[in-house]
Write a protein that holds these residues in place. Sequence first.
Motif, short mmCIF file in Angstrom:
data_model
loop_
_atom_site.label_atom_id
_atom_site.label_comp_id
_atom_site.label_asym_id
_atom_site.label_seq_id
_atom_site.Cartn_x
_atom_site.Cartn_y
_atom_site.Cartn_z
N LYS A 29 0.79 -1.06 0.17
CA LYS A 29 0.04 0.03 0.10
C LYS A 29 0.94 1.34 -0.02
O LYS A 29 1.90 1.15 0.08
N ALA A 30 0.05 2.33 0.04
CA ALA A 30 1.17 3.43 -0.16
C ALA A 30 1.84 4.16 1.07
O ALA A 30 3.06 4.71 0.98
N ASN A 31 1.32 3.48 2.10
CA ASN A 31 2.15 3.99 3.38
C ASN A 31 1.98 2.91 4.63
O ASN A 31 0.87 2.40 4.58
N ILE A 32 2.78 2.88 5.32
CA ILE A 32 2.91 1.71 6.56
C ILE A 32 3.15 2.80 7.84
O ILE A 32 3.98 3.36 7.93
N SER A 33 2.10 2.44 8.88
CA SER A 33 2.38 3.21 10.24
C SER A 33 3.32 2.06 10.97
O SER A 33 3.14 0.81 11.08
N LEU A 34 4.35 2.80 11.77
CA LEU A 34 5.06 1.97 12.76
C LEU A 34 4.83 2.32 14.23
O LEU A 34 5.59 1.89 14.92
N LEU A 35 3.64 2.98 14.44
CA LEU A 35 3.23 3.30 15.63
C LEU A 35 3.04 2.22 16.58
O LEU A 35 2.67 1.15 16.24
N ARG A 36 3.81 2.41 17.95
CA ARG A 36 4.01 1.35 18.97
C ARG A 36 4.35 -0.06 18.38
O ARG A 36 4.30 -1.06 18.81
N MET A 37 5.24 -0.03 17.41
CA MET A 37 6.15 -0.85 16.90
C MET A 37 7.65 -0.64 17.42
O MET A 37 7.98 0.12 17.59
N ASN A 38 8.34 -1.96 17.48
CA ASN A 38 9.82 -2.00 17.89
C ASN A 38 10.55 -1.33 16.92
O ASN A 38 10.14 -1.61 15.62
N THR A 39 11.52 -0.44 17.25
CA THR A 39 12.43 0.16 16.36
C THR A 39 13.68 0.12 16.92
O THR A 39 13.89 -0.45 17.96
N VAL A 40 14.64 0.54 15.94
CA VAL A 40 16.05 0.63 16.47
C VAL A 40 16.16 1.52 17.60
O VAL A 40 17.43 1.32 18.34
N TYR A 41 15.21 2.27 17.73
CA TYR A 41 15.34 3.19 18.95
C TYR A 41 14.77 2.93 20.15
O TYR A 41 15.04 3.38 21.29
N THR A 42 13.95 1.79 20.05
CA THR A 42 13.11 1.31 21.31
C THR A 42 14.01 1.12 22.47
O THR A 42 13.81 1.40 23.52
N GLN A 43 15.20 0.16 22.17
CA GLN A 43 15.94 -0.18 23.30
C GLN A 43 16.24 0.89 24.19
O GLN A 43 16.32 0.99 25.47
N LEU A 44 16.69 2.27 23.59
CA LEU A 44 17.20 3.54 24.57
C LEU A 44 15.85 3.86 24.90
O LEU A 44 15.99 4.49 26.15
N GLU A 45 14.88 3.97 24.05
CA GLU A 45 13.57 4.54 24.93
C GLU A 45 13.49 3.79 26.37
O GLU A 45 12.62 4.48 26.98
N THR A 46 13.59 2.42 26.26
CA THR A 46 12.95 1.79 27.33
C THR A 46 14.02 2.01 28.64
O THR A 46 13.53 1.85 29.78
N LEU A 47 15.12 2.68 28.15
CA LEU A 47 15.85 3.18 29.30
C LEU A 47 15.49 4.47 29.98
O LEU A 47 16.10 5.05 30.80
N GLY A 48 14.45 4.97 29.49
CA GLY A 48 13.77 6.31 30.04
C GLY A 48 14.19 7.52 29.19
O GLY A 48 13.92 8.67 29.42
N LEU A 49 14.78 7.25 27.89
CA LEU A 49 15.12 8.45 27.13
C LEU A 49 13.97 8.67 26.29
O LEU A 49 13.19 7.97 25.84
N ASP A 50 13.81 10.11 25.95
CA ASP A 50 12.82 10.52 25.12
C ASP A 50 13.27 10.06 23.67
O ASP A 50 14.56 10.00 23.45
N LYS A 51 12.34 10.14 22.80
CA LYS A 51 12.74 9.45 21.23
C LYS A 51 13.73 10.36 20.53
O LYS A 51 14.86 9.92 19.95
N VAL A 52 13.38 11.53 20.89
CA VAL A 52 14.34 12.43 20.04
C VAL A 52 15.71 12.23 20.45
O VAL A 52 16.58 12.35 19.50
N TYR A 53 16.12 12.09 21.74
CA TYR A 53 17.41 11.85 22.29
C TYR A 53 17.85 10.23 21.81
O TYR A 53 19.27 10.30 21.49
#
Lengths: 262, 297
Positions: B107-131
């Motif tokens: 399809k034309a686009n896929i949402s990755l909301l609430r999926m694991n990404t390469v950033y998830t590990q750092l986020e679970t350490l309590g970091l904001d996604k931006v950081y």
Amino acid sequence: MVKDVCKTFHPNTVNEQIALYNVNVRMREGDFITLIGGNGAGKSTLLNCVAGVYGVDRGTILIDNSDVTRLPEHKRAAVLGRVFQDPMMGTAANMGIEENLALAYRRGLRRGLKWGITRRERELYREQLKWLGLGLEDRLNDKVGLLSGGQRQALTLLMATLKKPKLLLLDEHTAALDPKTAQKVLEITERLVKENNLTTLMVTHNMRDAIKHGNRLIMMHEGRIILDIEGEEKKKLTVEGLLRRFGRISGEEFANDRALLS
Amino acid sequence: MLDILMGAISLGLLWAVMTIGVFITYRILNIADLTVEGSIAMGAAIAAQGITMGMSPHAATLLALIGGMTAGLVTGLLHTQLKIPALLSGILTMIALWSINLRIMGKANISLLRMNTVYTQLETLGLDKVYAVIIIGLIVVFALITCLYWFFGTEIGSAIRATGSNPHMVRAQGINTNTTIILGLIISNGLVALSGALIAQSQSYSDVQMGTGSIVIGLASVIIGEVLFGKKNFYGRLISLALGAVTYRIIIALVLKMGMPANDLKLFTAITVAVALSLPVFKQYLLPLRKSYKGVE
Ligand SMILES: Nc1ncnc2c1ncn2[C@@H]1O[C@H](COP(=O)(O)OP(=O)(O)OP(=O)(O)O)[C@@H](O)[C@H]1O
Ligand SMILES: [Mg+2]
């Protein structure tokens, strides 16, 4: 070493051009041939066919008894050293002097993921550049684009001979230089060829240079070889004599704008 | 304001990966390669679809890299084997990739909301996604710069650099320029797709449109980097690219903040690049002017 070139070459244009017509040259190892001829005689075409820039329609090209007729340009380069008329052609302008030399030093070798230049090589390059006598040995890291035309041609000569080639092809490599620089580059050429005992084919537009250098002189006209003089006979040649013989064979005036000027 | 700045920096770092890819073709090989418009979206598509299908984000990102390399290979073969001009070869692959990317995603686009990404590990350490994005971005960019600095110093790497500078000389030195051009295109498009994969995961969606105009953004970043941060040695040049990409994003964030409609962004970028590319021409006119002023004083 015997090299035997025989080929016809039509660039496939609408107005078909026969650039080489049954050309045969048998070079012996150690020959230093000067190649002369009018505009469009086919001198550059001959060199380009030997180097593999163009394929040939007919005939074979042998280098050191191995048939290279079907070999692409970059494969033939392993045994060829080349210097072009345009000083820009022989070097990579936005790379350093030593980087250019390092590329040439690996001609014919497999290139891998080893570092592109070693410390030991650098010493060699410095030595060789010193030998040129142009003061380039202290400028190993300078970009080649900063060099003068003469310096570039001298560097290209060095690059062409750093790995001893079976055949050195020089296509009017001094034509774009002023007379003084041209003489300097010719002198370097002579020294390089002597010292490494190189088999050489040098195109020149200057009859005096063609007579002065080398042990053999070949003249081309309209895609054919019309004169092939060597040894004692060549030593006795004069510009006037050469022009007279050209006129007799071709029935025309010698037509090379640059040769007439010099 | 800090939020905007951090957002721009994080996005800039991810686009820096793409900028380095564009640099390899545009500056090193001397080819304007439009494949990147397709390969950046391809990277995003592969990563998004991979993650949706349950792949680990890292594996999906790696797969995106390989996909981009394949796209580069295709352009390289079109150009070197079929002798199609480089610009056109790139356009052909880019167009083809549009359909391929739609097939990959379905399809034309896929949402990755609430999926694991390469950033998830750092986020679970309590970091904001931006950081998290900034940290991952920094790691990737510096790893890349180090690798590329090494690679372009090797025998093969030197041959690729020389190819862009003077292909005649390279062939005369026994190097197959077809090989070096293909290698350069493979590396470049691999990086661009990697960038696309990282961007899709940071913004939590992948869109088939994502590549449109990306070549211009890449060029803008290359030029901003070169103009503002100089280019002495090769290592410095690579760093300046990353800085250029970040600066571009900060500039964009600022003009948007100042009220420029988002739809005008591409026009703004195009004008910026046109002006930057024509700087040498302007300099020619301005330099004598400045000299004559000095003469008057
Ligand atoms: N790539 C090409 N395509 C078509 N014709 C060509 C090509 N190269 C050379 N020719 C033609 O072949 C003929 C021989 O040209 P060549 O360049 O070999 O001459 P030359 O002896 O080197 O002359 P000059 O002294 O001017 O350098 C000329 O008629 C030229 O127009
Ligand atoms: Mg010629």
